[in-house]
Design a protein around this motif. Structure first.
Motif, mmCIF file in Angstrom:
data_model
loop_
_atom_site.group_PDB
_atom_site.id
_atom_site.type_symbol
_atom_site.label_atom_id
_atom_site.label_comp_id
_atom_site.label_asym_id
_atom_site.label_seq_id
_atom_site.Cartn_x
_atom_site.Cartn_y
_atom_site.Cartn_z
ATOM 1 N N GLN A 1 0.828 -1.206 0.000
ATOM 2 C CA GLN A 1 0.000 0.000 0.000
ATOM 3 C C GLN A 1 0.867 1.262 0.000
ATOM 4 O O GLN A 1 0.617 2.200 -0.764
ATOM 5 C CB GLN A 1 -0.930 0.014 1.220
ATOM 6 N N MET B 1 1.026 4.083 -2.895
ATOM 7 C CA MET B 1 0.680 5.469 -2.597
ATOM 8 C C MET B 1 1.814 6.431 -2.953
ATOM 9 O O MET B 1 1.567 7.583 -3.299
ATOM 10 C CB MET B 1 0.291 5.612 -1.123
ATOM 11 N N ASN C 1 -8.642 -0.391 -4.879
ATOM 12 C CA ASN C 1 -9.686 0.631 -4.974
ATOM 13 C C ASN C 1 -10.987 0.025 -5.465
ATOM 14 O O ASN C 1 -12.067 0.491 -5.115
ATOM 15 C CB ASN C 1 -9.276 1.734 -5.960
ATOM 16 N N ARG D 1 -7.746 5.578 2.828
ATOM 17 C CA ARG D 1 -6.345 5.231 2.965
ATOM 18 C C ARG D 1 -5.635 6.284 3.807
ATOM 19 O O ARG D 1 -6.069 7.438 3.830
ATOM 20 C CB ARG D 1 -5.680 5.137 1.585
ATOM 21 N N PRO D 2 -4.541 5.871 4.451
ATOM 22 C CA PRO D 2 -3.973 4.522 4.475
ATOM 23 C C PRO D 2 -4.805 3.582 5.335
ATOM 24 O O PRO D 2 -5.329 3.973 6.381
ATOM 25 C CB PRO D 2 -2.583 4.738 5.068
ATOM 26 N N ARG D 3 -4.937 2.346 4.880
ATOM 27 C CA ARG D 3 -5.670 1.325 5.617
ATOM 28 C C ARG D 3 -4.715 0.577 6.535
ATOM 29 O O ARG D 3 -3.548 0.419 6.229
ATOM 30 C CB ARG D 3 -6.343 0.359 4.637
#
Length: 285
Positions: free
Chosen positions: A197, A201, A222, A244-246
């Motif tokens: 992730q 990003m 997504n 996000r961020p998750r």
């Protein structure tokens, strides 16, 4: 609607012997999108990945990447290409194959040696800028200080981290992931979700992920495209609503678990439908 960066339009794949792997499949990814493909085993998830990578040719329909029709080995038709630069693609698979005679740093740098425009400058930059680029990525995934190690000196999880670095070191516009975390234990897998992730990003490649892990798809993507049993096609394409961020903690929240359960039930339903159809065909025969 934004223009598609990757688009499959009415694509069918029929293998020798008549087996239909994909049936009239449509899928689109916008630039910078992160889409996960989920569905029963054998439904054609990896077939779609191979089509986009140019490793497989559709029996009918069109596969476009950056508005250009994809051919075998990632080529495009010359009339569509013109003088434009080919799209850079990164690949990561379940088995993080590394060349055992090279160091981890050298393995990570392989795309810089073979992909334009980096390869033209490789001899001059391999000990400077390119080595620094590889080391920066290794540090980002928790492998700082491991660049001089050999593949056999690293654990499976560490090798998969290095594999992600190799897939991203040449700044691909398109990243194709085929079960990259499937062989890892749950703790390591969840740790790598967060790393993946962060990498996405920071670099924002367009990502197509094939996975059997529904929680993984909800954590990373997504959008999630649910496929039918063979012959495969996209049954449902749903947005993932979580900000996000998750975090891994978020993946155990009720709303997250509800999404995973909905996906599980959708896949179970299509598998049951396929079993019923197969039984009916046997009776008719």
């Amino acid at each position: 609607m934004s223009e598609a960066f990757v688009e499959l339009s009415d694509v069918t794949v029929r293998f020798n012997g008549g087996t239909i792997a994909l049936s009239q499949t449509d899928l689109r990814l916008e630039q910078g999108d992160f889409v996960a493909l989920v569905g029963p085993s054998g439904c054609g998830k990896s077939t779609i990945l191979k089509l986009v990578a140019g490793l497989l040719k559709p029996s009918s329909g069109v596969v476009l990447v950056a508005k250009r029709e994809v051919g075998l080995a990632g080529s495009v038709r010359k009339e569509a290409l013109g003088a434009s630069v080919p799209v850079r693609i990164g690949l990561a698979f379940q088995n993080p194959t590394m060349l055992p005679w090279l160091t981890i740093r050298e393995n990570v740098m392989i795309p810089l040696k073979i992909v334009s425009p980096f390869r033209e400058q490789y001899a001059r930059k391999k000990k400077g800028e390119y080595a620094e680029r590889a080391e920066a990525l290794l540090a980002q995934v928790g492998l700082k200080g491991f660049g001089d190690k050999r593949p056999w000196q690293l654990s499976g999880g560490m090798l998969q981290r290095a594999s992600l670095c190799r897939a991203l070191v040449h700044e691909p516009q398109l990243l194709l992931l085929d079960e990259p975390f499937g062989a890892l234990d749950q703790f390591t897998r969840e740790e790598l979700w967060s790393i993946m992730q962060s990498l996405w990003m920071s670099q924002r490649p367009t990502v197509l992920l094939v996975t059997h892990d529904l929680r993984e798809s909800a954590f990373l993507a997504n959008r999630i495209a649910v496929m039918s049993a063979r012959p495969g096609r996209i049954l449902e394409d749903r947005a993932v609503p979580f900000a996000r961020p998750r975090t891994v903690e978020m993946s155990y929240a009720p709303e997250f678990a509800a999404l995973v359960q909905q996906l599980r039930m959708r896949i179970a339903h299509t598998r049951a439908e396929a079993d019923t159809a197969a039984q009916a065909a046997e009776v008719t025969a």
